[in-house]
Design an enzyme around this catalytic site. Structure first.
Site, PDB file in Angstrom:
ATOM      1  N   ASP A 135      19.555  18.452  34.649  1.00 30.60           N
ATOM      2  CA  ASP A 135      19.383  18.706  36.080  1.00 30.60           C
ATOM      3  C   ASP A 135      18.508  17.668  36.776  1.00 30.60           C
ATOM      4  O   ASP A 135      17.977  17.933  37.846  1.00 30.60           O
ATOM      5  CB  ASP A 135      18.798  20.116  36.283  1.00 30.60           C
ATOM      6  N   CYS A 162      37.671  35.916  36.218  1.00 29.30           N
ATOM      7  CA  CYS A 162      37.141  36.715  37.328  1.00 29.30           C
ATOM      8  C   CYS A 162      38.166  37.721  37.857  1.00 29.30           C
ATOM      9  O   CYS A 162      37.788  38.758  38.424  1.00 29.30           O
ATOM     10  CB  CYS A 162      36.700  35.800  38.475  1.00 29.30           C
ATOM     11  N   CYS A 196      38.126  40.537  41.094  1.00 33.90           N
ATOM     12  CA  CYS A 196      36.746  40.915  41.453  1.00 33.90           C
ATOM     13  C   CYS A 196      36.164  39.943  42.467  1.00 33.90           C
ATOM     14  O   CYS A 196      36.325  38.731  42.352  1.00 33.90           O
ATOM     15  CB  CYS A 196      35.875  40.940  40.198  1.00 33.90           C
ATOM     16  N   CYS A 249      30.466  39.246  43.640  1.00 32.77           N
ATOM     17  CA  CYS A 249      29.466  38.213  43.916  1.00 32.77           C
ATOM     18  C   CYS A 249      29.590  37.693  45.341  1.00 32.77           C
ATOM     19  O   CYS A 249      28.586  37.304  45.961  1.00 32.77           O
ATOM     20  CB  CYS A 249      29.589  37.066  42.917  1.00 32.77           C
ATOM     21  N   CYS A 297      26.490  38.780  48.910  1.00 34.15           N
ATOM     22  CA  CYS A 297      25.645  37.717  49.466  1.00 34.15           C
ATOM     23  C   CYS A 297      25.095  38.119  50.834  1.00 34.15           C
ATOM     24  O   CYS A 297      25.868  38.372  51.770  1.00 34.15           O
ATOM     25  CB  CYS A 297      26.428  36.415  49.586  1.00 34.15           C
ATOM     26  N   CYS A 334      22.766  29.605  51.837  1.00 28.99           N
ATOM     27  CA  CYS A 334      22.357  30.226  50.570  1.00 28.99           C
ATOM     28  C   CYS A 334      20.846  30.444  50.546  1.00 28.99           C
ATOM     29  O   CYS A 334      20.069  29.523  50.828  1.00 28.99           O
ATOM     30  CB  CYS A 334      22.787  29.333  49.411  1.00 28.99           C
ATOM     31  N   CYS A 384      17.321  33.513  44.753  1.00 29.00           N
ATOM     32  CA  CYS A 384      18.074  34.748  44.971  1.00 29.00           C
ATOM     33  C   CYS A 384      18.976  34.974  43.770  1.00 29.00           C
ATOM     34  O   CYS A 384      19.711  34.077  43.369  1.00 29.00           O
ATOM     35  CB  CYS A 384      18.892  34.648  46.260  1.00 29.00           C
ATOM     36  N   CYS A 419      24.017  37.413  43.656  1.00 29.12           N
ATOM     37  CA  CYS A 419      25.399  37.159  43.227  1.00 29.12           C
ATOM     38  C   CYS A 419      25.511  37.088  41.712  1.00 29.12           C
ATOM     39  O   CYS A 419      26.571  37.365  41.149  1.00 29.12           O
ATOM     40  CB  CYS A 419      25.945  35.896  43.897  1.00 29.12           C
ATOM     41  N   CYS A 445      27.336  40.751  38.926  1.00 23.14           N
ATOM     42  CA  CYS A 445      28.555  40.423  38.170  1.00 23.14           C
ATOM     43  C   CYS A 445      28.806  41.417  37.034  1.00 23.14           C
ATOM     44  O   CYS A 445      27.927  41.642  36.194  1.00 23.14           O
ATOM     45  CB  CYS A 445      28.457  39.010  37.607  1.00 23.14           C
TER      46      CYS A 445
END
Length: 376
Positions: free
Chosen positions: A129, A183, A186, A189, A193, A209, A236, A239, A243
């Protein structure tokens, strides 16, 4: 060689390790270019810098033949959504309730990379990262999981709670098969938000976001998002936490990256009292410290204003004369939210008459003559 690397990776604390090729995601340059062209990255200029290298592993390092993708599990032991109801406390994202993953994962990557280099007599480069690497698409291609509709990597074995690292190597390793999208229909998520940050499935607008607003965004947070932020003072998890795949993730305590319990939901009154030295001490070695005291206090004061508790008003009032404009401005907003215009008038006469920052002056005007709030 592959089995030796996998065994060493697990001993180092990685919960999964897979391999992909540098050319495994040929559509990556176009996807990145479209996202940047839309401006969905907000003020994260570093996403534009070296975009060609970010979208192409071979452009970043021409010698790369294989990419080893590794995952570290940081699954919280309790549901992060329960913190949102504790309005007198600040909710901190699960990944930030522990040592800075840049330090932890990067150290493990270096050790594993050195092992691979020595055993295979090959060259390696490690990334966590801090370089132009698109970890999530590469992790999907390697089979660590798939990018869900919230764009986060999702795993059948570990749910949403994965920190990623990459080892680029000149070794020619057998690649794994990519993980298919699971997914289905569904959209939990997307629907949870608070700020509507997903204009479409699999697409994130960072400008809306809460994680971006509370961590990456440097200036005042737009009024339209403040109420929706609630008590989230750093990041946050909504989301991720909602799941359904999380319920299938069974991770032994010893396999998780340990959290520090005191960081989960500290009292807002204590957070609002932090000066620079106290902030550095409280969050030493964690991701929170990298954001800086002023930006963090901005978030805390938004949470104070959202608490609905006039007893927390002194926590905002003490910051009306803070040297940082973004702190003063949110202190004004919090006082307005908790006390109303009449009670803010004497505060303005004491602190606001000489205000020179235009954003803070605008907050004073709004506190004395509140506009209609607009929620996203």
């Amino acid at each position: 060689m592959r089995r030796l690397v996998e065994a060493r990776a697990r001993r180092l604390g990685f919960c999964d390790v897979r391999v992909t090729r540098p050319d495994a995601v040929p559509e990556l340059p176009g996807r990145l270019s479209d996202w940047l062209a839309d401006g969905a990255h907000g003020t994260m200029a570093w996403m534009e810098d070296r975009a060609d290298r970010r979208a192409s592993p071979e452009t970043l390092w021409p010698e790369v033949r294989s990419i080893v993708m590794l995952a570290t599990n940081y699954a919280p032991e309790t549901d992060p959504l329960t913190l949102i109801g504790r309005r007198d406390r600040g909710a901190i994202a699960a990944y930030a309730q522990r040592r800075d993953y840049h330090d932890v994962v990067k150290g493990r990557l270096k050790e594993l990379g050195g092992y691979l280099s020595a055993k295979g007599n090959v060259r390696v480069k490690v990334f966590c990262d801090t370089a132009p690497v698109m970890e999530k698409p590469l992790a999907e291609a390697a089979g660590l999981g798939w990018q869900g509709k919230h764009t986060v990597l999702l795993s059948r074995a570990h749910g949403n709670w994965l920190l990623l690292g990459a080892i680029y190597t000149s070794a020619d390793l057998e690649p794994d098969a990519p993980e298919p999208d699971r997914c289905g229909s569904c959209r939990a998520c997307l629907d949870i938000c608070p700020t509507g940050a997903f204009p479409a499935p699999y697409r994130l607008d960072a400008r809306r976001c809460i994680a971006y607003l509370t961590i990456e965004h440097a200036g005042p947070i737009a009024r339209e998002f403040r109420t929706a932020i609630g008590n989230r003072v750093f990041g946050c998890d909504d989301c991720l936490a909602v799941c359904p795949w999380n319920k299938f993730a069974h991770v032994a305590r010893e396999a998780r990256m340990a959290a520090q319990d005191a960081f989960a939901a500290p009292p807002l009154a204590e957070l609002a009292a932090l000066d620079e030295a106290a902030f550095r001490t409280a969050f030493a070695g964690t991701p929170v410290k990298r954001t800086g005291r002023d930006r963090f206090l901005r978030n805390v004061l938004i949470a104070v204003g959202n608490s609905g508790d006039p007893a927390l008003a002194p926590s905002a009032m003490r910051n009306l004369a803070d040297p940082a404009a973004i702190v003063r401005g949110m202190a004004v907003w919090a006082c307005g939210a908790l006390l109303g215009p009449a009670a803010c008038r004497p505060l303005y006469e004491r602190h606001g008459l000489g205000e020179t920052d235009p954003d803070v002056a605008a907050e004073w005007r709004a506190a004395l003559d509140p506009p209609a709030e607009t929620n996203p």
